[in-house]
Write an enzyme that holds these catalytic residues in place. Structure first.
Site, PDB file in Angstrom:
ATOM      1  N   ARG A  25       0.820  -1.223   0.000  1.00 18.75           N
ATOM      2  CA  ARG A  25       0.000   0.000   0.000  1.00 18.75           C
ATOM      3  C   ARG A  25       0.853   1.272   0.000  1.00 18.75           C
ATOM      4  O   ARG A  25       0.534   2.225  -0.718  1.00 18.75           O
ATOM      5  CB  ARG A  25      -0.975  -0.022   1.175  1.00 18.75           C
ATOM      6  CG  ARG A  25      -2.120  -1.015   1.003  1.00 18.75           C
ATOM      7  CD  ARG A  25      -3.036  -1.045   2.201  1.00 18.75           C
ATOM      8  NE  ARG A  25      -2.320  -1.479   3.405  1.00 18.75           N
ATOM      9  CZ  ARG A  25      -2.816  -1.408   4.632  1.00 18.75           C
ATOM     10  NH1 ARG A  25      -4.029  -0.894   4.822  1.00 18.75           N
ATOM     11  NH2 ARG A  25      -2.127  -1.844   5.663  1.00 18.75           N
ATOM     12  N   ASN A  43      -6.480  -2.768   2.027  1.00 14.47           N
ATOM     13  CA  ASN A  43      -6.404  -4.235   2.037  1.00 14.47           C
ATOM     14  C   ASN A  43      -7.802  -4.791   2.204  1.00 14.47           C
ATOM     15  O   ASN A  43      -8.634  -4.210   2.926  1.00 14.47           O
ATOM     16  CB  ASN A  43      -5.559  -4.729   3.211  1.00 14.47           C
ATOM     17  CG  ASN A  43      -4.070  -4.619   2.953  1.00 14.47           C
ATOM     18  OD1 ASN A  43      -3.632  -4.468   1.826  1.00 14.47           O
ATOM     19  ND2 ASN A  43      -3.284  -4.702   4.017  1.00 14.47           N
TER      20      ASN A  43
END
Length: 790
Positions: A25, A43
């Site tokens: 990320r 996520n």
């Protein structure tokens, strides 16, 4: 295709693979900002979900760079892009909270300490100076601490440790290496390590000088003490590898009398003093997986101040080395200029201890001291073991650093429903199949041990929970008495596939080499100790013409009685006697070879009883086992004749004797047809006994046996090629972990213009069996169009 690159578009981008807990990320965030995109990333159970708004050109650049600049521990399996019907009103790009939904993502294996973290623990000006649990998004615990997906701190054993303000600041800083590193911690807020005496007496500061409890371990090892060390996936037992007294003491206390010990050294320079290291072996040692690498022992190096103790690896020409893979290990070895033994913390054949309480209960009579900590190990993860054969990786035990990284099966397998494969009895792993992706568990050990069986049940339950896996079919070994088979039947899954052991070995080799579902049958040569055959006998030296759905048994090794059943595994002389009695009569042997030590030894055994067992088949099942042939030959040469203290000891020590193979001619075997072709070893035994009689060295005889067997296998393949069409040959089964045999057979098959398939992703031994089971079950279910019991 978008023609106007300046057109503003909005897309949802789904990324699947190993993309959680690896700094994915932050990479998405950094690249999105550089590409002037707005949106968000999070996520979820399927992987990583990205929503972006920007120009078409910027989005294309973003997706391209995401693939090119993927974080070190990440692995992208697929990227799917979908247009958003309405452009969300984003003003910036942000990282949002994880979403819990159906789990399709994977869990990252534990990763060795990265160079940046290593530098910090030795930097006096860093707040991680000498902190043994330092980590970041590029390294540290993953599988060993996770309880659920998504991989967030609350779902790990780090949930008990609240981040301090400094750690929380770095965790939230997208430009920081520790951004969203779930196990991030420091001296102030994280786990603690401490030293205890095994006898319960207090440790006082004047016992030895030390910076801290971790540093004290080095002093203890240098003094010849045995220390139990709690690491990342289990507890190890350590001692000075150059101290013969300490190593022998560890062997006696652990009841592990001959099996080689693994070693750890603080750097490559120390390892190179003892072993030859090639480029690939160097890469493996320094990789994020940081496995134990089997290395060739240097015969003599005058620069070595102290040699490795002889009892570390008795009668073996290789050593299993690894480098420190946690800050704890780096700190312990900072002052250690020689290797240490670092072996699993258990009694022989039991699984490794993972809790402080169990360790103190089971290891207090082995270890003198304990270095423990208060971060729970959720999943037991043993050290992986690998070696390099022909400049190609061969995994012998797939665990820390490799599991549970998914293995993508060849195209077509994604049509199969969710399947669970239960593996074998020994060196067990199980395997989950979902959408063409195989998730193999870490090495779980031998299920005949009660503690290992309990661990197997617990780990299976955990994996089914972690991956929310609901199998519609189950694949079991054909052997009805395997505990993995019995447990599988207890699960109550209606669709059951019973898979022949050696077919599964071959299918595993096919699957990891990308052999597609519709490929014409290949020849699989599966050599191992034992597997249950469809005819109710024991197989172990098989030539099968196979695809994923079926096989035909074309040839085998000559079936020889396993005299005493399982006793033949641990008393190798029983195999020697059974082989000799299958090819000769005792009177003939006594006339020709009565002066031989092996004949004298066998003559002292209760031959009358043994002969009755052979004639009447009492506890002496016939087995076409290649492993037992190796045992019989080893015993005849005087190698652990009376008793083997670990499985395959005779074969391993026999291989270690091989020398100058290109200078020798091999012992002869015959090919017999009745009712299927088999290799007849009688002529080999005649030649071997004659060499014994003439005082030929063990090295020469071991070399001649290996070369002769390799030539016999190649001759059988050539013979079978006359009546069957195949161009590829898979070499599999535990016996093909023998490097000499594997290289010699491969060499001769290549000369015959055959493509040779070997293992590199999963072990050739039973540790890879569950992958083959799942591939066969999947192929059969796809063929039927739906799953039915077979």
């Amino acid at each position: 295709m978008i023609t106007n690159i300046n057109l503003k578009i909005a897309e949802e981008i789904r990324v699947r693979g190993t993309v959680q807990g690896v700094g994915f990320r932050p990479t998405v965030y950094r690249l999105a900002k550089l590409c002037n995109l707005r949106g968000e990333v999070c996520n979820d159970g399927e992987g990583v979900l990205i929503k972006v708004v920007g120009t078409a050109e910027a989005v294309e650049t973003f997706v391209d760079r995401l693939q090119q600049e993927c974080p070190p521990l990440a692995k992208i399996e697929a990227i799917a892009r979908f247009p958003l019907s309405q452009s969300p009103n984003y003003t910036d790009f942000t990282i949002t909270q994880s979403i819990s939904n159906k789990v399709k993502t994977s869990i990252t294996p534990d990763a060795a300490t990265c160079p940046q973290c290593k530098a910090e623990i030795f930097d006096p000006f860093s707040r991680w100076y000498r902190y043994p649990f330092t980590n970041c998004t590029h390294c540290g615990p993953r599988l060993s601490i996770v309880r659920a997906i998504p991989y967030d701190r609350r779902n790990t054993s780090m949930a008990n440790f609240t981040m301090c303000a400094d750690c929380a600041k770095e965790y939230a800083d997208v430009t920081n290496r520790r951004f969203h590193a779930q196990p991030v911690a420091c001296h102030f807020c994280g786990p603690k390590a401490w030293l205890e005496r095994a006898d319960g007496k207090p440790i006082v500061s004047d016992m030895f000088s030390m910076l801290d409890d971790v540093d004290a371990v080095c002093t203890l090892l240098q003094r010849g003490e045995i220390v139990a060390i709690k690491g990342i996936g289990g507890i190890h037992l350590a001692c000075d590898a150059t101290n013969e007294t300490a190593v022998q003491k560890l062997r006696e206390r652990k009841h592990r009398y001959h099996k080689p010990f693994a070693l750890m050294a603080k750097n490559l320079e120390i390892i190179e003093k003892y072993c030859v290291i090639n480029e690939l072996e160097r890469e493996l040692l320094e990789s994020a997986a940081a496995p134990i690498v089997l290395l060739k022992l240097k015969e003599h190096n005058p620069e070595i101040p102290k040699p490795i103790a002889a009892s570390v690896a008795p009668n073996i020409k290789s050593l299993g080395f690894m480098l420190p893979y946690t800050p704890l290990h780096h700190l312990i070895l900072r002052r250690m200029e020689r290797p240490i033994v670092l072996t699993s913390g258990n009694l022989s054949d039991e699984p490794q201890c993972i809790t402080n309480e169990v360790a103190k209960d089971k290891l207090s009579k082995i270890a003198d001291y304990f270095l423990l900590h208060n971060r729970d190990i959720v999943n037991r993860v043993d050290d992986s073991v690998v070696k390099v054969v022909g400049n190609r990786l061969q995994i012998l035990r797939r665990a820390r650093g490799y599991a549970p990284a998914p293995i993508r099966l060849p195209s077509g397998f994604e049509q199969a429903p969710p399947i669970l494969a239960m593996g074998s009895e020994l060196k067990n792993t199980f395997c989950l199949l979902r959408e063409g992706e195989a998730i193999l568990s870490q090495h779980l050990g031998d299920l005949e041990n009660v503690a290992a069986l309990t661990a197997y049940r617990e780990t299976l339950e955990l994996y089914l929970h972690l991956f929310e896996h609901k199998p519609e079919a189950i694949a079991l070994d054909l052997h009805p008495e395997y505990l993995s088979t019995k447990i599988g039947k207890e699960l109550g899954i209606n669709q059951v596939y019973s898979i022949q052991h050696h077919h599964a070995h071959i299918a595993a080799c096919m699957a990891e080499n990308g052999i597609t579902l519709e490929t014409k049958p290949i020849l699989g040569i599966a050599l191992d100790g034992l597997g249950y055959g469809e005819d109710g006998t024991l197989w172990g030296g098989e030539f099968l013409l196979a695809d994923y759905r079926s096989y035909e048994r074309l040839a085998t090794f000559k079936p020889i009685a396993m005299l005493g059943g399982e006793q033949a595994i641990y008393q190798p002389w029983r195999n020697t006697y059974a082989h000799l009695m299958a090819g000769f009569n005792w009177e003939e042997l006594e006339v020709k070879y009565r002066e031989l030590e092996i004949l004298e030894f066998l003559g002292r055994q209760p031959r009358s009883l043994l002969n009755q067992m052979l004639v009447k088949g009492i506890n002496s099942p016939l087995a076409s086992s290649a492993g037992r042939l190796f045992d019989g030959v080893a015993a005849a040469l005087g190698i652990c004749c009376d008793r083997a203290s670990y499985e395959g000891q005779g074969a391993i020590e026999l291989e270690a004797l091989v020398d100058d193979i290109d200078e020798e001619t091999g012992y002869p075997f015959e090919i017999i047809s009745a009712p299927i072709y088999y290799l007849e070893p009688r002529t080999m035994w005649q030649a071997l006994l004659t060499d014994l009689q003439q005082g030929v060295s063990q090295r020469v005889m071991a070399t001649r046996f290996h070369l002769g067997l390799a030539k016999a296998i190649a001759s059988m393949v050539n013979h079978l090629r006359e009546t069957h069409s195949f161009t590829q040959v898979a070499l599999t089964g535990g016996v093909f972990q023998n490097q000499v045999l594997l290289e010699q057979v491969s060499k001769q098959l290549n000369v015959m213009d055959l493509t040779v398939l070997t293992h590199s992703l999963v072990p050739a031994n039973d540790g890879g069996l569950s992958l083959g089971q799942v591939a066969i079950a999947a192929a059969k279910s796809i063929q039927k169009g739906n799953i039915k019991c077979v």
